[in-house]
Design a protein around this motif. Structure first.
Motif, PDB file in Angstrom:
ATOM      1  N   PRO A  55      11.393 -40.064 -26.552  1.00 44.01           N
ATOM      2  CA  PRO A  55      12.077 -38.796 -26.027  1.00 44.01           C
ATOM      3  C   PRO A  55      11.748 -38.709 -24.357  1.00 44.01           C
ATOM      4  O   PRO A  55      12.680 -38.034 -23.776  1.00 44.01           O
ATOM      5  CB  PRO A  55      11.655 -37.575 -26.905  1.00 44.01           C
ATOM      6  N   TYR A  56      10.500 -39.023 -24.066  1.00 45.26           N
ATOM      7  CA  TYR A  56      10.126 -38.795 -22.738  1.00 45.26           C
ATOM      8  C   TYR A  56      11.224 -40.014 -21.721  1.00 45.26           C
ATOM      9  O   TYR A  56      11.816 -39.456 -20.639  1.00 45.26           O
ATOM     10  CB  TYR A  56       8.698 -39.306 -22.433  1.00 45.26           C
ATOM     11  N   LEU A  57      11.396 -41.118 -22.235  1.00 42.02           N
ATOM     12  CA  LEU A  57      12.174 -41.992 -21.614  1.00 42.02           C
ATOM     13  C   LEU A  57      13.374 -41.644 -21.491  1.00 42.02           C
ATOM     14  O   LEU A  57      14.165 -41.889 -20.511  1.00 42.02           O
ATOM     15  CB  LEU A  57      11.989 -43.266 -22.340  1.00 42.02           C
ATOM     16  N   VAL A  58      13.995 -40.979 -22.437  1.00 38.04           N
ATOM     17  CA  VAL A  58      15.594 -40.677 -22.473  1.00 38.04           C
ATOM     18  C   VAL A  58      15.342 -39.598 -21.368  1.00 38.04           C
ATOM     19  O   VAL A  58      16.531 -39.525 -20.686  1.00 38.04           O
ATOM     20  CB  VAL A  58      15.669 -39.865 -23.911  1.00 38.04           C
ATOM     21  N   SER A  59      14.554 -38.559 -21.393  1.00 36.85           N
ATOM     22  CA  SER A  59      14.836 -37.512 -20.303  1.00 36.85           C
ATOM     23  C   SER A  59      14.581 -38.296 -18.925  1.00 36.85           C
ATOM     24  O   SER A  59      15.414 -37.940 -18.076  1.00 36.85           O
ATOM     25  CB  SER A  59      13.571 -36.541 -20.475  1.00 36.85           C
ATOM     26  N   PHE A  60      13.703 -39.134 -18.791  1.00 35.32           N
ATOM     27  CA  PHE A  60      13.354 -39.836 -17.395  1.00 35.32           C
ATOM     28  C   PHE A  60      14.630 -40.501 -16.956  1.00 35.32           C
ATOM     29  O   PHE A  60      15.090 -40.533 -15.893  1.00 35.32           O
ATOM     30  CB  PHE A  60      12.291 -40.686 -17.551  1.00 35.32           C
ATOM     31  N   GLY A  61      15.363 -41.296 -18.038  1.00 38.72           N
ATOM     32  CA  GLY A  61      16.600 -42.015 -17.584  1.00 38.72           C
ATOM     33  C   GLY A  61      17.829 -40.931 -17.351  1.00 38.72           C
ATOM     34  O   GLY A  61      18.486 -41.521 -16.500  1.00 38.72           O
ATOM     35  N   LYS A  62      17.692 -39.821 -18.048  1.00 47.13           N
ATOM     36  CA  LYS A  62      18.804 -38.852 -17.369  1.00 47.13           C
ATOM     37  C   LYS A  62      18.380 -38.455 -15.992  1.00 47.13           C
ATOM     38  O   LYS A  62      19.601 -38.341 -15.119  1.00 47.13           O
ATOM     39  CB  LYS A  62      18.907 -37.758 -18.381  1.00 47.13           C
ATOM     40  N   LEU A  63      17.385 -38.587 -15.632  1.00 47.75           N
ATOM     41  CA  LEU A  63      16.968 -37.948 -14.281  1.00 47.75           C
ATOM     42  C   LEU A  63      16.851 -39.232 -13.221  1.00 47.75           C
ATOM     43  O   LEU A  63      16.990 -39.142 -11.906  1.00 47.75           O
ATOM     44  CB  LEU A  63      15.509 -37.676 -14.027  1.00 47.75           C
ATOM     45  N   GLY A  64      17.160 -40.546 -13.744  1.00 47.29           N
ATOM     46  CA  GLY A  64      17.084 -41.663 -12.797  1.00 47.29           C
ATOM     47  C   GLY A  64      15.709 -42.157 -12.308  1.00 47.29           C
ATOM     48  O   GLY A  64      15.656 -43.154 -11.667  1.00 47.29           O
ATOM     49  N   LEU A  65      14.619 -41.729 -13.257  1.00 49.61           N
ATOM     50  CA  LEU A  65      13.379 -42.134 -12.907  1.00 49.61           C
ATOM     51  C   LEU A  65      13.209 -43.474 -13.653  1.00 49.61           C
ATOM     52  O   LEU A  65      12.419 -44.187 -13.359  1.00 49.61           O
ATOM     53  CB  LEU A  65      12.335 -41.137 -13.310  1.00 49.61           C
TER      54      LEU A  65
END
Length: 259
Positions: A55-65
């Motif tokens: 889930p962290y990776l999904v959110s970071f992906g949406k931010l472009g991190l």
């Protein structure tokens, strides 16, 4: 009114968001890895399960991190992380950061300390800090250092292209045999330090530690200079330890990963 003076350091620490700190471990793991990782390996490096990491990776992906490679499924740093890194790098001034370390370094080792950079005429002193002691060796900003006869000069000579050094070495006085110089530079590379004892000025010794940038290029030298009678020139001595610790700290602030 409650007395806050008796609170523990932990109680007085600013309150953060734990989930952000936990997720940040994934970004730190990618930095340490230096490249993309599969989910399981990345989660292990961050000290968590794959189910917790996803889930962290999904959110970071949406931010472009973070971004996920479509072919391999591996996760790597995304465009926003790269942009942040570039902006931070542009704002960092190696000499300014190294200069901030000089007062504490001079106090620790009890000798004059300085910053040397590569200038148009060779290694050049640009910043100096005197120690809080009565005995010290004075230097002046703008001084161009001998490549063969000074600690900082040898350090730069050990890490600059030979073609760049050749004309400067020809102008050096006194002359030094090429084989002897290469032997000296080999010791500098092996020790990670430039050391000179009574080389140009009798009774004066010096030691220089390198500050490397993220790309491995030598940015500057942190140099200590003092009377030979009280200067510890041992490659594993107190002066060397303090110089190398300060150099490593400056390099880390510039984005260089620990060796």
């Amino acid at each position: 009114m409650p007395d806050s003076s008796n609170r523990s350091p932990a109680a007085r620490a600013p309150r953060g968001i734990q989930s952000v700190e936990v997720g940040g471990r994934l970004l730190q793991a990618l930095l340490r890895a230096g490249g993309a990782l599969p989910l399981k390996a990345l989660a292990e490096q961050a000290g968590m399960s794959a189910a917790k990491a996803h889930p962290y990776l999904v959110s970071f992906g949406k931010l472009g991190l973070i971004e996920q490679d479509e072919a391999s499924g591996h996760y790597g740093l995304g465009p926003l992380a790269l942009q942040l890194g570039l902006v931070a790098q542009q704002r960092l001034d190696p000499v300014r950061l190294a200069g901030e370390a000089l007062p504490a370094l001079a106090a620790q080792i009890g000798h004059t300390v300085a910053i040397a950079v590569w200038g148009t005429q060779g290694p050049t002193i640009v910043r100096i800090e005197l120690p809080p002691t009565a005995i010290h060796v004075a230097m002046r900003p703008g001084t161009v250092l001998s490549l063969a006869g000074t600690a900082s000069g040898q350090l730069f000579a050990a890490h600059r292209p030979a073609a760049e050094l050749r004309p400067l070495l020809k102008a050096e006085r006194p002359k030094i045999d090429a084989a002897e110089l290469e032997q000296r530079l080999g010791r500098v590379r092996a020790q990670g330090l430039g050391i000179s004892v009574d080389a140009l000025v009798p009774g004066v010794s010096a030691m220089a530690a390198p500050v490397f940038g993220p790309d491995g290029a030598l940015l500057l030298a942190l140099t200590a200079i003092g009377p030979s009678s009280i200067f510890d020139v041992a490659a594993r001595g107190a002066v060397a330890r303090h110089l190398q610790a300060a150099a490593a700290h400056v390099a880390a602030r510039l984005g260089r990963a620990a060796a």
